[in-house]
Structures are given as structure tokens and as C-alpha cells.
Design an enzyme around this catalytic site. Structure first.
Site, PDB file in Angstrom:
ATOM      1  N   MET A  24       0.406  -1.248   0.032  1.00 36.04           N
ATOM      2  CA  MET A  24      -0.099   0.293  -0.019  1.00 36.04           C
ATOM      3  C   MET A  24       0.826   1.761  -0.295  1.00 36.04           C
ATOM      4  O   MET A  24       0.243   2.193   0.390  1.00 36.04           O
ATOM      5  CB  MET A  24      -1.419  -0.134   1.234  1.00 36.04           C
ATOM      6  CG  MET A  24      -1.517  -0.773   1.470  1.00 36.04           C
ATOM      7  SD  MET A  24      -3.061  -1.280   2.542  1.00 36.04           S
ATOM      8  CE  MET A  24      -2.755  -0.819   3.960  1.00 36.04           C
ATOM      9  N   TYR A  69       3.535   4.440   0.982  1.00 39.42           N
ATOM     10  CA  TYR A  69       4.379   4.402   2.259  1.00 39.42           C
ATOM     11  C   TYR A  69       5.679   3.567   2.765  1.00 39.42           C
ATOM     12  O   TYR A  69       5.834   3.144   3.605  1.00 39.42           O
ATOM     13  CB  TYR A  69       4.167   5.021   2.530  1.00 39.42           C
ATOM     14  CG  TYR A  69       4.384   6.338   3.937  1.00 39.42           C
ATOM     15  CD1 TYR A  69       4.527   7.191   3.289  1.00 39.42           C
ATOM     16  CD2 TYR A  69       4.877   6.113   4.946  1.00 39.42           C
ATOM     17  CE1 TYR A  69       4.750   8.354   4.194  1.00 39.42           C
ATOM     18  CE2 TYR A  69       5.847   7.213   5.411  1.00 39.42           C
ATOM     19  CZ  TYR A  69       5.242   8.520   4.775  1.00 39.42           C
ATOM     20  OH  TYR A  69       5.417   9.956   5.151  1.00 39.42           O
ATOM     21  N   HIS A  81       9.029   1.080   3.437  1.00 37.93           N
ATOM     22  CA  HIS A  81      10.558   1.576   4.318  1.00 37.93           C
ATOM     23  C   HIS A  81      11.213   0.124   4.069  1.00 37.93           C
ATOM     24  O   HIS A  81      10.672  -1.003   3.707  1.00 37.93           O
ATOM     25  CB  HIS A  81       9.384   1.628   6.087  1.00 37.93           C
ATOM     26  CG  HIS A  81       8.562   0.304   6.656  1.00 37.93           C
ATOM     27  ND1 HIS A  81       8.747  -1.072   6.128  1.00 37.93           N
ATOM     28  CD2 HIS A  81       6.878   0.078   6.012  1.00 37.93           C
ATOM     29  CE1 HIS A  81       7.549  -1.428   6.193  1.00 37.93           C
ATOM     30  NE2 HIS A  81       6.565  -0.872   6.323  1.00 37.93           N
ATOM     31  N   HIS A  97       9.059  -3.722   3.489  1.00 38.12           N
ATOM     32  CA  HIS A  97       9.032  -4.190   1.874  1.00 38.12           C
ATOM     33  C   HIS A  97      10.064  -3.978   0.883  1.00 38.12           C
ATOM     34  O   HIS A  97      10.101  -4.457   0.363  1.00 38.12           O
ATOM     35  CB  HIS A  97       7.902  -2.600   1.360  1.00 38.12           C
ATOM     36  CG  HIS A  97       6.987  -1.746   2.446  1.00 38.12           C
ATOM     37  ND1 HIS A  97       6.956  -1.362   2.485  1.00 38.12           N
ATOM     38  CD2 HIS A  97       6.144  -2.816   1.882  1.00 38.12           C
ATOM     39  CE1 HIS A  97       6.081  -0.741   2.970  1.00 38.12           C
ATOM     40  NE2 HIS A  97       5.165  -1.683   3.240  1.00 38.12           N
ATOM     41  N   GLY A 130       5.331 -10.367   4.393  1.00 39.06           N
ATOM     42  CA  GLY A 130       5.669  -9.919   5.221  1.00 39.06           C
ATOM     43  C   GLY A 130       5.218 -11.282   6.284  1.00 39.06           C
ATOM     44  O   GLY A 130       3.201 -10.619   6.782  1.00 39.06           O
ATOM     45  N   LYS A 140       8.530  -2.581  11.698  1.00 37.63           N
ATOM     46  CA  LYS A 140       8.518  -0.981  10.379  1.00 37.63           C
ATOM     47  C   LYS A 140       7.089  -0.726  10.450  1.00 37.63           C
ATOM     48  O   LYS A 140       6.654  -2.945  10.052  1.00 37.63           O
ATOM     49  CB  LYS A 140       9.547  -1.536  10.113  1.00 37.63           C
ATOM     50  CG  LYS A 140      11.209  -1.935  10.425  1.00 37.63           C
ATOM     51  CD  LYS A 140      11.913  -1.205   9.300  1.00 37.63           C
ATOM     52  CE  LYS A 140      13.559  -0.780  10.140  1.00 37.63           C
ATOM     53  NZ  LYS A 140      13.671   1.122   9.468  1.00 37.63           N
ATOM     54  N   ARG A 187       2.296   2.530   9.387  1.00 36.68           N
ATOM     55  CA  ARG A 187       1.788   3.419  10.264  1.00 36.68           C
ATOM     56  C   ARG A 187       2.285   4.521  11.493  1.00 36.68           C
ATOM     57  O   ARG A 187       2.001   5.040  12.385  1.00 36.68           O
ATOM     58  CB  ARG A 187      -0.021   2.787  11.096  1.00 36.68           C
ATOM     59  CG  ARG A 187       0.028   2.352   9.953  1.00 36.68           C
ATOM     60  CD  ARG A 187      -1.471   1.228  10.950  1.00 36.68           C
ATOM     61  NE  ARG A 187      -2.491   1.659   9.303  1.00 36.68           N
ATOM     62  CZ  ARG A 187      -3.466   0.567   8.786  1.00 36.68           C
ATOM     63  NH1 ARG A 187      -2.230  -0.511   8.812  1.00 36.68           N
ATOM     64  NH2 ARG A 187      -4.662   0.893   8.446  1.00 36.68           N
TER      65      ARG A 187
HETATM   66  P1  AMP Z   1       1.424  -2.320   3.615  1.00 38.41           P
HETATM   67  O1  AMP Z   1       1.938  -1.683   2.187  1.00 38.41           O
HETATM   68  O2  AMP Z   1       1.426  -2.516   5.228  1.00 38.41           O
HETATM   69  O3  AMP Z   1       0.372  -3.688   2.809  1.00 38.41           O
HETATM   70  O4  AMP Z   1       2.712  -3.743   3.535  1.00 38.41           O
HETATM   71  C1  AMP Z   1       3.094  -5.130   2.010  1.00 38.41           C
HETATM   72  C2  AMP Z   1       3.889  -5.673   2.566  1.00 38.41           C
HETATM   73  O5  AMP Z   1       4.453  -5.594   3.392  1.00 38.41           O
HETATM   74  C3  AMP Z   1       3.055  -7.018   3.352  1.00 38.41           C
HETATM   75  O6  AMP Z   1       3.092  -7.811   3.029  1.00 38.41           O
HETATM   76  C4  AMP Z   1       3.086  -7.044   4.848  1.00 38.41           C
HETATM   77  O7  AMP Z   1       3.691  -7.518   5.174  1.00 38.41           O
HETATM   78  C5  AMP Z   1       4.976  -6.383   4.676  1.00 38.41           C
HETATM   79  N1  AMP Z   1       5.427  -5.733   5.326  1.00 38.41           N
HETATM   80  C6  AMP Z   1       5.074  -4.805   6.019  1.00 38.41           C
HETATM   81  N2  AMP Z   1       5.653  -4.046   7.079  1.00 38.41           N
HETATM   82  C7  AMP Z   1       7.133  -5.088   7.348  1.00 38.41           C
HETATM   83  C8  AMP Z   1       7.706  -5.230   7.842  1.00 38.41           C
HETATM   84  N3  AMP Z   1       8.630  -4.612   9.021  1.00 38.41           N
HETATM   85  N4  AMP Z   1       8.739  -6.537   7.729  1.00 38.41           N
HETATM   86  C9  AMP Z   1       8.255  -7.360   7.245  1.00 38.41           C
HETATM   87  N5  AMP Z   1       7.805  -7.216   5.596  1.00 38.41           N
HETATM   88  C10 AMP Z   1       6.485  -5.887   6.139  1.00 38.41           C
END
Ligand code: AMP
EC number: 6.3.2.1
Length: 281
Positions: free
Chosen positions: A30, A32, A34, A37, A147, A184, A187
Site C-alpha cells: 500500500m 509509503y 520502508h 517492504h 511479510g 517497521k 503507520r
Molecule cells: P503494506 O504496504 O503495509 O500493505 O505491506 C506490504 C507488504 O509488506 C505486506 O506483505 C507486509 O506484511 C509487508 N511488511 C510490512 N511491514 C513489514 C515489516 N516490518 N517487515 C516485513 N514485511 C513487512
């Protein structure tokens, strides 16, 4: 690196890659971005010919009182990060492109969703499964990277891939953390500086629980209550849940054995944080 906003153009590119018999590693996000990702991208880069990342804040997975509008976004920054990490394509569709009208079909997840975030975020995983089914059809990845910070999501995607026969290998990736242990998350920027300091207690409470378990503690209620105490003593956050289930089935455990997850969600003033540990006994 190409940025693609249209579904049909993405499909054409994918068709050309498939014709060339190239493997595709896919990271749905989604945005943003870090280091969490980035870890997923690095793994995909190592294991595939082509890396495709999608950036799409999916309205279908946000409840009416959740943070869809407040979800942090910065596409230019994301583009730079993705380029530096050698992503080949960013698929960046608009909401109108993905949902031109009310969907005629959506998915309902039947298992692994009546606990943890699924019970406090009704419909959330239906939205995740629906958008991922669409994205998997568009991108047709060889491998998809998720993740473990979102361990319930990994469990749900495992069910989605199996039940709908997607020829995709699911690759779970370990949670990337800040130095003090905080997972990480996009949010985390919404924590006040005091809350940011306090938030390290989430991982600390998980590691304490792990230590107690390895020292012989087997009473699930005792483990959870110790974690609640640790968190409430050391932070202003309100515990949403702390639960322990088998993993990835997410079923109740009679006895603490095999592979299981300790998962928690804590609400701070402007951000709800989740974290977990998967343990095998
Ligand atoms: P999001 O953008 O939050 O939907 O996350 C995209 C992908 O990155 C998802 O598969 C999350 O589980 C993964 N992700 C987010 N934060 C972390 C983290 N701290 N460590 C590993 N993977 C992460």
C-alpha cells in the site's frame, strides 16, 4: 523502471514477460515504503528475473471507521526507493482503474478470519482476498512475497492461493524491525514521540513470552496476562487483543505445542499497531 497505471498495459507487459519465459516476483504493497517492504523486494530480486511491485491503497479492506483517508501516501518517495532497489515495474492503478463501478463479485474468506484482526476488522480480509485475486490475475507472478508482520494475512493468502488454484509460490518474509524491536510499519509515523518510545514494549512483551515458554511455561492464560501487564505498565496504548493460536490454521490450542503464533494489537492515540511471533515447540 516502468510505472504503469493501466490494467491493460500491465497485462500486455506481463504477457511479453511470459512469452520470454521470465519468472516474476511480485510484492503487493500500500506504499509509503520502508525497510520492511525493501526486504521483500530484495528477496524477490534474488529469486526472480523480473520484480513487480504494486502500490494500491485498497478501499475494500478498510472499515467505515478506519484510516483509509489518513493512510500515509508519498508516491514520489516510493518511486525513488523502488528504483534504487531495482524494481522493474511499479503497478500503480487508481481506485477508479481497479474498481470502475461497484464490484459484481467479491470474495468471502471462510477460514482463519474469526480471530485476531479478522474479528476486530470485519470484512478486512474479504477486501484483501478480493484485491489480491484481481492483482494475481493481472500480474500472474511466479512468486508472491508477503511479510510475517501481517501473519494472519499470510495465512489467509495461503488459503486463497490453494483454494483458487493460483499457480503462485507464496514466500513469507520475516518481520523487519527498528533497533529497539518495533516492527517497521507505515503507520509508525502516526505515533507521538512518547508513544514511539513506548511502542518498543510490544516486541519486548512477545520476547518475554517466548522466554517464559522456553523456560517451561505452558499456561496460555498466564502467558497472555503477563504480556498484558508488561504492556499496560510500560505504555499508554490500549491492548486490542493478545491471542495465541496454531499457525497457520489459527485454531484454538488445547496444549501449547507444534507451531503456534502469539499475536497482539495495541491502539495508540492515532495508530493501531500489530506484531507477532511464531514459535515451534
Ligand atoms: P503494506 O504496504 O503495509 O500493505 O505491506 C506490504 C507488504 O509488506 C505486506 O506483505 C507486509 O506484511 C509487508 N511488511 C510490512 N511491514 C513489514 C515489516 N516490518 N517487515 C516485513 N514485511 C513487512
Amino acid at each position: 523502471m516502468k510505472v504503469i497505471t493501466s490494467i491493460s498495459q500491465m497485462q500486455q507487459e506481463v504477457q511479453a514477460l511470459k512469452n520470454d519465459k521470465l519468472s516474476i516476483g511480485y510484492i503487493p504493497t500500500m506504499g509509503y515504503l520502508h525497510e520492511g517492504h525493501v526486504r521483500l523486494v530484495n528477496k524477490a530480486r534474488e529469486e526472480n528475473d523480473i520484480v513487480i511491485m504494486s502500490i494500491f491503497v485498497n478501499p475494500l479492506q478498510f472499515g467505515p471507521n478506519e484510516d483509509l483517508d489518513a493512510y500515509p501516501r508519498d508516491f514520489e518517495r516510493d518511486r525513488e526507493i523502488a528504483k534504487n532497489e531495482k524494481v522493474d515495474y511499479i503497478f500503480y492503478p487508481s481506485v477508479e482503474e481497479m474498481y470502475p463501478s461497484k464490484p459484481s463479485v467479491t470474495l468471502v474468506v471462510q477460514k482463519r478470519v474469526d480471530v485476531l484482526c479478522g474479528s476486530t476488522r470485519p470484512g478486512h480480509f474479504d477486501g484483501v482476498a478480493t484485491v489480491l485475486a484481481k492483482l494475481f490475475h493481472i500480474i500472474q507472478p511466479t512468486r508472491a512475497y508477503f511479510g510475517m508482520k501481517d501473519a494472519q494475512q499470510v495465512a489467509v493468502v495461503d488459503g486463497l492461493i490453494t483454494d483458487l488454484h493460483f499457480p503462485i509460490e507464496l514466500i513469507p518474509v520475516e518481520t523487519v524491525r527498528e533497533e529497539d524491536g518495533l516492527a517497521k510499519s507505515s503507520r509508525n509515523v502516526r505515533l507521538t514521540s512518547k508513544e514511539r518510545e513506548e511502542a518498543s514494549v510490544l516486541y519486548k512483551s512477545l520476547k518475554e513470552a517466548e522466554k517464559q515458554i522456553f523456560a517451561g511455561e505452558r499456561d496460555i492464560e498466564v502467558i497472555i496476562s503477563n504480556m498484558k501487564n508488561t504492556i499496560s505498565k510500560n505504555s499508554s496504548g490500549a491492548v486490542d487483543y493478545i491471542e495465541i493460536y496454531s499457525y497457520p490454521e489459527l485454531e484454538n490450542l488445547e496444549i501449547l505445542e507444534g507451531k503456534f503464533i502469539i499475536a497482539l494489537a495495541v491502539k495508540f492515540s492515532n495508530a493501531r499497531l500489530i506484531d507477532n511471533l511464531v514459535i515451534t515447540l
